[in-house]
Scaffold this motif. Structure first.
Motif, PDB file in Angstrom:
ATOM      1  N   VAL A 218      47.872  37.312  45.827  1.00 29.10           N
ATOM      2  CA  VAL A 218      47.560  38.503  45.028  1.00 29.10           C
ATOM      3  C   VAL A 218      47.866  39.767  45.823  1.00 29.10           C
ATOM      4  O   VAL A 218      48.465  40.712  45.294  1.00 29.10           O
ATOM      5  CB  VAL A 218      46.089  38.473  44.560  1.00 29.10           C
TER       6      VAL A 218
ATOM      7  N   LEU B   3      50.661  42.525  44.740  1.00 32.92           N
ATOM      8  CA  LEU B   3      50.268  43.907  44.461  1.00 32.92           C
ATOM      9  C   LEU B   3      50.712  44.888  45.545  1.00 32.92           C
ATOM     10  O   LEU B   3      50.320  46.053  45.518  1.00 32.92           O
ATOM     11  CB  LEU B   3      48.752  43.985  44.274  1.00 32.92           C
TER      12      LEU B   3
ATOM     13  N   PHE C  22      52.168  48.159  44.300  1.00 36.66           N
ATOM     14  CA  PHE C  22      51.107  49.033  43.791  1.00 36.66           C
ATOM     15  C   PHE C  22      50.386  49.725  44.941  1.00 36.66           C
ATOM     16  O   PHE C  22      50.075  50.922  44.865  1.00 36.66           O
ATOM     17  CB  PHE C  22      50.138  48.206  42.938  1.00 36.66           C
TER      18      PHE C  22
ATOM     19  N   PHE D  72      42.598  49.481  33.116  1.00 39.59           N
ATOM     20  CA  PHE D  72      43.460  48.446  33.688  1.00 39.59           C
ATOM     21  C   PHE D  72      43.840  48.797  35.122  1.00 39.59           C
ATOM     22  O   PHE D  72      43.948  47.903  35.969  1.00 39.59           O
ATOM     23  CB  PHE D  72      44.713  48.260  32.819  1.00 39.59           C
ATOM     24  N   VAL D  73      44.033  50.079  35.390  1.00 42.16           N
ATOM     25  CA  VAL D  73      44.312  50.515  36.764  1.00 42.16           C
ATOM     26  C   VAL D  73      43.113  50.187  37.649  1.00 42.16           C
ATOM     27  O   VAL D  73      43.257  49.659  38.759  1.00 42.16           O
ATOM     28  CB  VAL D  73      44.639  52.025  36.811  1.00 42.16           C
TER      29      VAL D  73
ATOM     30  N   THR E 197      42.884  46.438  38.194  1.00 43.38           N
ATOM     31  CA  THR E 197      43.874  46.016  39.184  1.00 43.38           C
ATOM     32  C   THR E 197      43.387  46.348  40.594  1.00 43.38           C
ATOM     33  O   THR E 197      43.508  45.532  41.510  1.00 43.38           O
ATOM     34  CB  THR E 197      45.227  46.693  38.907  1.00 43.38           C
ATOM     35  N   CYS E 198      42.822  47.522  40.760  1.00 40.96           N
ATOM     36  CA  CYS E 198      42.262  47.894  42.073  1.00 40.96           C
ATOM     37  C   CYS E 198      41.099  46.990  42.439  1.00 40.96           C
ATOM     38  O   CYS E 198      40.939  46.631  43.612  1.00 40.96           O
ATOM     39  CB  CYS E 198      41.823  49.348  42.066  1.00 40.96           C
TER      40      CYS E 198
ATOM     41  N   GLY F 231      40.763  43.859  41.550  1.00 36.97           N
ATOM     42  CA  GLY F 231      41.382  42.611  41.990  1.00 36.97           C
ATOM     43  C   GLY F 231      41.919  42.710  43.404  1.00 36.97           C
ATOM     44  O   GLY F 231      41.806  41.777  44.197  1.00 36.97           O
ATOM     45  N   LEU F 232      42.478  43.850  43.718  1.00 34.93           N
ATOM     46  CA  LEU F 232      42.981  44.085  45.070  1.00 34.93           C
ATOM     47  C   LEU F 232      41.842  44.162  46.079  1.00 34.93           C
ATOM     48  O   LEU F 232      41.945  43.621  47.187  1.00 34.93           O
ATOM     49  CB  LEU F 232      43.801  45.377  45.090  1.00 34.93           C
TER      50      LEU F 232
END
Length: 140
Positions: free
Chosen positions: A38, A42, A45, A78-79, A82-83, A85-86
């Motif tokens: 992951v 990413l 990003f 969603f941003v 995603t963060c 998840g990071l």
């Protein structure tokens, strides 16, 4: 009377692997690999976030605006997701990596230590992710 040779079970498929009951340490090890994938996926990003946040004051404003209004057609939630998840990927990968390094350095490879350190790894990574996620989503 000639003995008949045993037949091999054949090739293993993913469906066959899902039937195994892994110990908790096995799941932590698999999640360690997934978190590394992951983070690698990413990476563009992360580079965009780093570049946008440091280029100028105007680009920093557009960076912070991405968490409020989104990026183009991508919504802000969603941003943030995603963060999040990071964040989880980094925390889990770091904590599990420290766990593996400690086990390698001290030769603490017992079933009991593997289970207890796996519980600590999961608890720490999830608790820290929840705390940082609450901050990211504006809960405090």
């Amino acid at each position: 009377m000639a003995a008949t040779p045993k037949q091999r079970p054949g090739t293993m498929r993913l469906v066959d692997a899902l039937q195994y009951r892994l110990p908790l340490a096995g799941y932590v090890s698999i999640l360690h690999r997934i978190s590394g994938i992951v983070m690698f996926a990413l990476l563009p990003f992360v580079i965009w976030m780093f570049d946008t946040s440091l280029t100028s004051e105007i680009s920093y404003d557009s960076f912070t605006n991405a968490f409020v209004a989104g990026i183009g057609i991508v919504p802000a939630w969603f941003v943030k997701l995603t963060c999040l998840g990071l964040i989880w990927s980094y925390l889990h990968h770091f904590i599990a990596g420290v766990r593996h390094l400690y086990m390698d350095a001290t030769h603490s490879v017992t079933k009991e230590f593997g289970r207890s350190s796996a519980v600590v790894t999961l608890a720490l990574s999830l608790a820290l992710t929840a705390a940082l996620g609450a901050k990211l989503f504006g809960l405090y």
